[in-house]
Design an enzyme around this catalytic site. Structure first.
Site, PDB file in Angstrom:
ATOM      1  CD  GLU A   1      -7.809  31.520  -6.963  1.00  0.00           C
ATOM      2  OE1 GLU A   1      -8.584  30.544  -6.899  1.00  0.00           O
ATOM      3  OE2 GLU A   1      -6.625  31.430  -7.324  1.00  0.00           O
TER       4      GLU A   1
ATOM      5  N   PRO B   1       2.609   4.829   1.214  1.00  0.00           N
ATOM      6  CG  PRO B   1       4.575   5.924   0.631  1.00  0.00           C
ATOM      7  CD  PRO B   1       3.277   5.484   0.064  1.00  0.00           C
ATOM      8  N   GLY B   2       2.396   5.554   4.719  1.00  0.00           N
ATOM      9  CA  GLY B   2       1.594   6.211   5.733  1.00  0.00           C
ATOM     10  C   GLY B   2       0.227   5.615   5.970  1.00  0.00           C
TER      11      GLY B   2
ATOM     12  N   GLY C   1       0.816  -1.200   0.000  1.00  0.00           N
ATOM     13  CA  GLY C   1       0.000   0.000   0.000  1.00  0.00           C
ATOM     14  C   GLY C   1       0.848   1.247   0.000  1.00  0.00           C
TER      15      GLY C   1
ATOM     16  CG  HIS D   1     -10.179  28.628 -10.628  1.00  0.00           C
ATOM     17  ND1 HIS D   1      -9.981  27.756 -11.674  1.00  0.00           N
ATOM     18  CD2 HIS D   1      -8.982  29.248 -10.438  1.00  0.00           C
ATOM     19  CE1 HIS D   1      -8.726  27.847 -12.109  1.00  0.00           C
ATOM     20  NE2 HIS D   1      -8.103  28.752 -11.365  1.00  0.00           N
TER      21      HIS D   1
END
Length: 624
Positions: free
Chosen positions: A437, A215-216, A213, A440
């Site tokens: 922005e 990392p972490g 899987g 968006h």
């Protein structure tokens, strides 16, 4: 969870401060013993016998000391020391009468052994030997740290951490989520505890379980939980701990590890980062390092075939790169099970956040369901870091509880970097960022398949001058073509707003273009969503590794196909930009209103975007 800063019992003590002065003190003392006698004493004058007699007759001699071999040490009346030798072969010379006549003090001594003289002669040698012995001990300790216990004699011993049955602490209850993974691992625990249940039906327990899987995701934590649940000895070692600069060391350590596990059976061997020793054989590398790794892997294969399944030894390994492992290592009979520990889903992220928030004063306004919705793609380690960053943010602001605003700020810091408290942009730059922005946010708000807008800000954070955050309504596992096309339009919305309002684009859209281009390339090459190329997939990377990055070594298509791919990617991006421009033209009043609000407040939430669209009389355009 609190961390005790005190050293656990049996932990090595720190080196006393006085030990650093041992070498300088020894050198000074040695030099003092060698040089001081020369400096503090003067060489006595040596007289011949005739000169000595002359000095006696002249009355210049004050005292003499004569031993049984005729050696004379004395002092003149002026205090100067002298020495001479009596001619014992001549017999009596009348010297005694001359000495008495001139009132010379006579002392008789016997020559022999003197401990003080011997000690003074050999003291420097003793100090030098002690110095070499001490430095040798230090060097031996350094070798032991490299080669393991026993110096070079113990270099082949496996340096595995052993967790005894009296000290298991982690349980499956400490691992939130991952019910399916814990079910598979629980069968290993059950087999170690009650093997007779499986033997009654002719079943044998697994020899090896491979956890794969990103990392972490908690692979090592799951392995520790197995140790706590099974209550059997747990031998933990890293894959890199087998490979050393000495050829044959890795194989010896593998033998020692499995021999130790058999002595402690039933037991569990956990090998973290097994790809360090189990990499695929037959590579292009040639040399001692490659030979050593292959010898270590061969010994691992032999040991996993050699131990009896009824002996109760199970091997659990973890890796981020299962695609690099040797096929012989993955076959049934060695690693019988391959368990994928993926990134947690939304429900699992909620449980993980609850576990990491234990013992922390969390405010009543914190809803971990909302926080988990805002963290798609976060691993367990990322979520632990999120909770910690939120607590740090609360302390920085002088609060005694961690609130929802702290989690929001912590998420922004992790994803975007540190956000400036005041906008340092020039007025024209601030306007351009607000327009960007707003583009968006409005394209996302009116696109029917895009994720809802959660927050819009023009405060710089890291390398970003502003950000528009979207939160999905639910956890997605499949993405339709309509969702991907809306995502392209949202990415191009900022550039489209600049073109519409300012009449020109700026460098602020660089990251948006890179992100949109990457998505368009996947749509064309991997997802088969291009009518021109048809249902053909050209994956950018091969294998099943969970680590990001990696370069494409060879292109699995021709130059003409590459040209068609580039044309299709450009077409998708142009169409997305045109769509974004069309949406913003139809919602120009809302675009101007949101731009003004952002310039005034700098940060607004998704509800404000919806209110602006409703106030502009275009509420029918909102996404359903």
């Amino acid at each position: 969870m609190t961390i005790d800063s005190r050293k656990p019992p049996g932990a090595p003590r720190g080196r006393p401060a006085w030990r650093r002065w041992l070498i300088p003190a020894g050198l000074v003392l040695t030099l003092a013993l060698l040089i001081a006698p020369t400096l503090l004493t003067t060489e006595p004058a040596h007289y011949t016998y005739s000169e000595f007699v002359t000095q006696v007759e002249a009355g210049h001699v004050k005292q003499v000391s004569i031993n049984d071999e005729g050696a004379v040490d004395g002092k003149l009346t002026g205090g100067r020391a002298f020495s001479t030798q009596l001619p014992t072969a001549l017999g009596s010379t009348g010297l005694e009468q001359d000495l008495r006549a001139h009132n010379v003090t006579i002392t008789a001594t016997r020559s022999g052994f003197s401990w003080w003289t011997l000690l003074g002669s050999f003291a420097p040698l003793v100090l030098l030997v002690g110095l070499f012995w001490w430095t040798g001990r230090r060097a031996a300790r350094g070798i032991a740290e490299i080669t393991g216990p026993g110096g070079f004699g113990g270099i082949g011993r496996a340096r595995a951490k052993v967790i005894d049955t009296e000290r298991p602490s982690t349980r499956f209850s400490d691992v939130a989520g991952y019910d399916a993974v814990k079910q598979e691992i629980s069968e290993v625990v059950d087999y170690l505890r009650r093997p007779e249940r499986y033997q009654a039906l002719g079943a044998t327990g697994p020899r090896g379980v491979l956890l794969v899987g990103p990392p972490g995701t908690g692979k090592t934590l799951l392995a520790r939980a197995v140790a706590g649940e099974a209550r059997v000895p747990f031998l933990s070692v890293s894959g890199s701990g087998f490979v050393e600069m000495f050829v044959g060391v890795g194989a010896s350590r593998v033998r020692d590890l499995f021999a130790d596990a058999r002595r402690r059976a039933p037991s569990i061997i956990f090998i973290d980062e097994i790809d360090a020793l189990g990499a695929r054989r037959g590579g292009l590398a040639v040399g001692g390092g490659n030979d050593e790794r292959e010898q270590t892997l061969n010994q691992m294969l032999a040991e996993m075939d050699g131990f009896d399944q009824a002996g109760g030894v199970v091997v659990i390994a973890a890796t981020n790169r299962p695609d690099t492992l040797d096929a012989a290592l993955l076959r049934p009979g060695r690693f019988d099970r391959q368990v994928t520990v993926g990134l947690p889903a939304q429900r699992e992220r909620t449980a993980i956040l609850t576990v990491h928030a234990r013992g922390k004063p969390v405010g009543a306004d914190v809803d971990f369901d909302v926080v988990s919705r805002a963290t798609p793609g976060f691993s367990g380690a990322d979520l632990a870091n999120l909770v910690n960053e939120a607590a740090i943010h609360a302390v920085r602001d002088g609060r005694t509880q961690v609130g929802a605003a702290d989690f929001d700020a912590a998420r922004d810091r992790i994803l975007l970097g540190h956000r400036e408290s005041s906008n340092l942009l020039l007025p024209e730059e601030k306007l351009a960022v607000a327009i960007h922005e707003s583009g968006h946010a409005l394209v996302a708000a009116v696109s029917p398949h895009a994720d809802p807008v959660a927050k819009v800000t023009i405060l710089p954070a890291g390398m970003a001058l502003g950000a528009t955050e979207q939160l999905p309504d639910a956890e997605r596992h499949l993405y339709g073509e309509a969702y991907l096309l809306d995502s392209l339009a949202v990415r191009m919305g900022g550039r489209a707003a600049e073109l519409l309002v300012l009449g020109e684009a700026s460098t602020g859209a660089a990251n948006d273009l890179a992100s949109a281009t990457g998505l368009a390339q996947k749509m064309v090459r991997e997802f088969g969503l291009s009518p021109a190329l048809g249902p053909v997939g050209y994956p950018a990377e091969s294998g099943s590794g969970f680590l990001p990055g990696g370069a494409e070594l060879s292109r699995p298509f021709s130059e003409s196909t590459q040209r068609r791919i580039d044309e299709e990617v450009a077409r998708l991006l142009r169409e997305a930009e045109e769509r974004a421009l069309d949406l913003l033209r139809r919602h120009r009043r809302a675009l101007d209103a949101l731009t003004s609000l952002l310039q005034e407040q700098e940060t607004v939430d998704g509800k404000a975007v919806r209110r602006i669209l409703e106030a502009s009389g275009q509420e029918d355009s909102l996404r359903r």
